[in-house]
Design a protein around this motif. Structure first.
Motif, PDB file in Angstrom:
ATOM      1  N   UNK A 187      -5.936  13.079   5.810  1.00 41.08           N
ATOM      2  CA  UNK A 187      -4.999  14.126   5.410  1.00 41.08           C
ATOM      3  C   UNK A 187      -3.782  14.160   6.334  1.00 41.08           C
ATOM      4  N   UNK A 188      -3.970  13.835   7.607  1.00 41.46           N
ATOM      5  CA  UNK A 188      -2.825  13.792   8.519  1.00 41.46           C
ATOM      6  C   UNK A 188      -1.833  12.707   8.105  1.00 41.46           C
ATOM      7  N   UNK A 189      -2.340  11.591   7.604  1.00 38.07           N
ATOM      8  CA  UNK A 189      -1.448  10.540   7.112  1.00 38.07           C
ATOM      9  C   UNK A 189      -0.686  11.023   5.882  1.00 38.07           C
ATOM     10  N   UNK A 190      -1.408  11.679   4.983  1.00 36.95           N
ATOM     11  CA  UNK A 190      -0.788  12.164   3.750  1.00 36.95           C
ATOM     12  C   UNK A 190       0.235  13.259   4.052  1.00 36.95           C
ATOM     13  N   UNK A 191      -0.078  14.124   4.992  1.00 32.06           N
ATOM     14  CA  UNK A 191       0.865  15.191   5.367  1.00 32.06           C
ATOM     15  C   UNK A 191       2.152  14.594   5.942  1.00 32.06           C
ATOM     16  N   UNK A 192       2.030  13.536   6.719  1.00 32.86           N
ATOM     17  CA  UNK A 192       3.213  12.873   7.272  1.00 32.86           C
ATOM     18  C   UNK A 192       4.061  12.294   6.136  1.00 32.86           C
ATOM     19  N   UNK A 193       3.397  11.661   5.177  1.00 32.82           N
ATOM     20  CA  UNK A 193       4.119  11.101   4.024  1.00 32.82           C
ATOM     21  C   UNK A 193       4.841  12.197   3.252  1.00 32.82           C
ATOM     22  N   UNK A 194       4.146  13.302   2.996  1.00 30.85           N
ATOM     23  CA  UNK A 194       4.752  14.405   2.237  1.00 30.85           C
ATOM     24  C   UNK A 194       5.926  15.023   2.993  1.00 30.85           C
ATOM     25  N   UNK A 195       5.820  15.059   4.300  1.00 30.50           N
ATOM     26  CA  UNK A 195       6.893  15.630   5.117  1.00 30.50           C
ATOM     27  C   UNK A 195       8.183  14.820   4.991  1.00 30.50           C
ATOM     28  N   UNK A 196       8.034  13.517   4.823  1.00 33.95           N
ATOM     29  CA  UNK A 196       9.208  12.648   4.864  1.00 33.95           C
ATOM     30  C   UNK A 196       9.598  12.045   3.511  1.00 33.95           C
ATOM     31  N   UNK A 197       8.739  12.180   2.520  1.00 31.06           N
ATOM     32  CA  UNK A 197       9.028  11.548   1.238  1.00 31.06           C
ATOM     33  C   UNK A 197       8.464  12.395   0.101  1.00 31.06           C
ATOM     34  N   UNK A 198       9.298  12.718  -0.855  1.00 26.55           N
ATOM     35  CA  UNK A 198       8.832  13.496  -1.999  1.00 26.55           C
ATOM     36  C   UNK A 198       8.026  12.648  -2.970  1.00 26.55           C
ATOM     37  N   UNK A 199       7.058  13.260  -3.631  1.00 25.91           N
ATOM     38  CA  UNK A 199       6.220  12.572  -4.608  1.00 25.91           C
ATOM     39  C   UNK A 199       6.895  12.493  -5.960  1.00 25.91           C
ATOM     40  N   UNK A 200       6.173  12.070  -6.993  1.00 28.71           N
ATOM     41  CA  UNK A 200       4.780  11.623  -6.941  1.00 28.71           C
ATOM     42  C   UNK A 200       4.650  10.267  -6.239  1.00 28.71           C
ATOM     43  N   UNK A 201       3.458   9.997  -5.740  1.00 29.78           N
ATOM     44  CA  UNK A 201       3.227   8.778  -4.991  1.00 29.78           C
ATOM     45  C   UNK A 201       2.481   7.776  -5.868  1.00 29.78           C
ATOM     46  N   UNK A 223       3.802  -8.964  10.621  1.00 27.98           N
ATOM     47  CA  UNK A 223       3.290  -7.918   9.742  1.00 27.98           C
ATOM     48  C   UNK A 223       4.261  -6.747   9.661  1.00 27.98           C
ATOM     49  N   UNK A 224       4.836  -6.336  10.784  1.00 22.72           N
ATOM     50  CA  UNK A 224       5.762  -5.207  10.767  1.00 22.72           C
ATOM     51  C   UNK A 224       7.011  -5.541   9.943  1.00 22.72           C
ATOM     52  N   UNK A 225       7.453  -6.789   9.991  1.00 21.62           N
ATOM     53  CA  UNK A 225       8.569  -7.212   9.140  1.00 21.62           C
ATOM     54  C   UNK A 225       8.184  -7.137   7.660  1.00 21.62           C
ATOM     55  N   UNK A 226       6.967  -7.571   7.363  1.00 25.65           N
ATOM     56  CA  UNK A 226       6.506  -7.546   5.967  1.00 25.65           C
ATOM     57  C   UNK A 226       6.322  -6.115   5.486  1.00 25.65           C
ATOM     58  N   UNK A 227       5.819  -5.242   6.346  1.00 24.43           N
ATOM     59  CA  UNK A 227       5.692  -3.831   5.973  1.00 24.43           C
ATOM     60  C   UNK A 227       7.059  -3.236   5.662  1.00 24.43           C
ATOM     61  N   UNK A 228       8.042  -3.568   6.474  1.00 24.51           N
ATOM     62  CA  UNK A 228       9.409  -3.063   6.229  1.00 24.51           C
ATOM     63  C   UNK A 228       9.917  -3.555   4.879  1.00 24.51           C
ATOM     64  N   UNK A 229       9.609  -4.794   4.547  1.00 26.16           N
ATOM     65  CA  UNK A 229      10.081  -5.350   3.271  1.00 26.16           C
ATOM     66  C   UNK A 229       9.509  -4.602   2.067  1.00 26.16           C
ATOM     67  N   UNK A 230       8.206  -4.347   2.081  1.00 25.06           N
ATOM     68  CA  UNK A 230       7.562  -3.815   0.872  1.00 25.06           C
ATOM     69  C   UNK A 230       7.609  -2.290   0.776  1.00 25.06           C
ATOM     70  N   UNK A 231       7.812  -1.596   1.896  1.00 22.81           N
ATOM     71  CA  UNK A 231       7.873  -0.134   1.834  1.00 22.81           C
ATOM     72  C   UNK A 231       9.132   0.334   1.114  1.00 22.81           C
ATOM     73  N   UNK A 232       8.975   1.370   0.333  1.00 20.12           N
ATOM     74  CA  UNK A 232      10.125   2.027  -0.264  1.00 20.12           C
ATOM     75  C   UNK A 232      10.956   2.702   0.827  1.00 20.12           C
ATOM     76  N   UNK A 233      12.237   2.922   0.604  1.00 19.13           N
ATOM     77  CA  UNK A 233      12.964   3.817   1.497  1.00 19.13           C
ATOM     78  C   UNK A 233      12.262   5.179   1.533  1.00 19.13           C
ATOM     79  N   UNK A 234      11.983   5.673   2.707  1.00 13.31           N
ATOM     80  CA  UNK A 234      11.189   6.883   2.965  1.00 13.31           C
ATOM     81  C   UNK A 234       9.688   6.646   2.749  1.00 13.31           C
ATOM     82  N   UNK A 235       9.307   5.402   2.500  1.00 14.52           N
ATOM     83  CA  UNK A 235       7.881   5.076   2.483  1.00 14.52           C
ATOM     84  C   UNK A 235       7.347   5.070   3.905  1.00 14.52           C
ATOM     85  N   UNK A 236       6.021   5.179   4.054  1.00 15.83           N
ATOM     86  CA  UNK A 236       5.443   5.361   5.394  1.00 15.83           C
ATOM     87  C   UNK A 236       4.407   4.297   5.728  1.00 15.83           C
TER      88      UNK A 236
END
Length: 275
Positions: free
Chosen positions: A28-42, A122-135
């Motif tokens: 839930x802490x991960x999900x709360x961080x996502x909600x804080x920084x990015x609007x849904x739906x996910x 891996x961090x480069x690949x994560x940056x590539x596939x994450x949406x803007x405001x993705x976490x």
């Protein structure tokens, strides 16, 4: 380079049977961080290095689709055997080359796996596939576990456990260094994201049979290496540890339940809006 140490069928089965999955309040802490920084739906969450899928399934209720990825066919076979969520699927691939489009993932997790990856790639690949405001969420637990049983002396129990851990140190992968938490701190400091969070002490308590606790420790890569190199000595160490713990607890059955407190740490980061 990435390290591949969990691919055998027996190891995969023990992983599913004994590995501790993150508690709901930690997810839930991960999900709360996502909600804080990015609007849904996910729409999409990706769990990289998912192993046999214990953590992957915990994301299912928060996303339209969840994909667990792992390099090991044996691990994914076990994950598929226990797949019960219709929106959870699995893909075999390496962590540094993910089969997802640019800017397509809402949340990417790696639960007790990031330390085995080629971390910069891996961090480069994560940056590539994450949406803007993705976490991005990277979490792991430490060896600083605490065992307790009724009115028994917890210090005595944990002294025995520490002896066990010390005996496994020579078999620890040098890739991990003295303490894997430092690899996560390094990643946290290197990420150029302004919105990020570091937490190094989240306790999760689980009740389990003593045999499950021992199975959990025996699923560690260090014990598995010890077992491959000297099966008899590794078996004796495990059996001696069990007997010492049961003697302190004054019980005769490994099915006796104990409380295991596990200390987690995590890194959370939000990809900025692209300019």
């Amino acid at each position: 380079m990435a390290y591949r140490l969990f691919e055998g069928k027996e190891h995969a089965s023990s992983y599913w049977k004994y590995r501790i999955s993150p508690a709901d309040h930690l997810i839930q802490q991960l999900i709360d961080f996502l909600k804080k920084h990015s609007g849904g739906p996910y729409e999409l969450a990706v769990d990289v290095g998912c192993g046999s899928g214990q953590g992957t399934v915990l994301l299912a209720k928060h996303f339209s689709s969840v994909v667990g990825t792992d390099v090991s066919p044996a691990q994914l076979e076990v994950a598929l055997q226990h797949a019960k969520k219709p929106n959870v699927t699995y893909r075999q691939c390496i962590a540094e080359e993910l089969p997802f489009a640019d800017s397509s993932v809402d949340l990417m997790t790696a639960m007790s796996a990031f330390h085995w990856f080629d971390r910069p790639r891996f961090l480069e690949e994560a940056h590539r596939v994450l949406k803007p405001r993705g976490c991005l969420a990277l979490l792991n637990y430490t060896i600083d576990m605490e065992l307790s049983y009724r009115d028994c002396c917890s210090q005595a129990l944990n002294d025995v456990c520490k002896e066990f851990y010390e005996a496994l140190k020579p078999y620890r992968s040098p890739h991990l260094g003295a303490n894997s938490i430092e690899l996560y701190r390094e990643a946290y400091n290197s990420l150029p994201y302004p919105d990020k969070e570091w937490q190094d002490s989240v306790w999760v308590k689980k009740n389990m049979p003593l045999s499950s606790y021992m199975g959990f420790i025996e699923s560690f890569s260090s014990y598995q290496r010890f077992l491959r190199e000297d099966p008899q000595k590794a078996g004796r160490l495990s059996q001696d540890t069990r007997q010492k713990l049961m003697s302190i607890m004054k019980v005769t059955s490994e099915d006796t339940e104990v409380e295991v407190a596990v200390k987690y740490f995590y890194l959370l980061a939000c990809k900025p809006e692209e300019v």
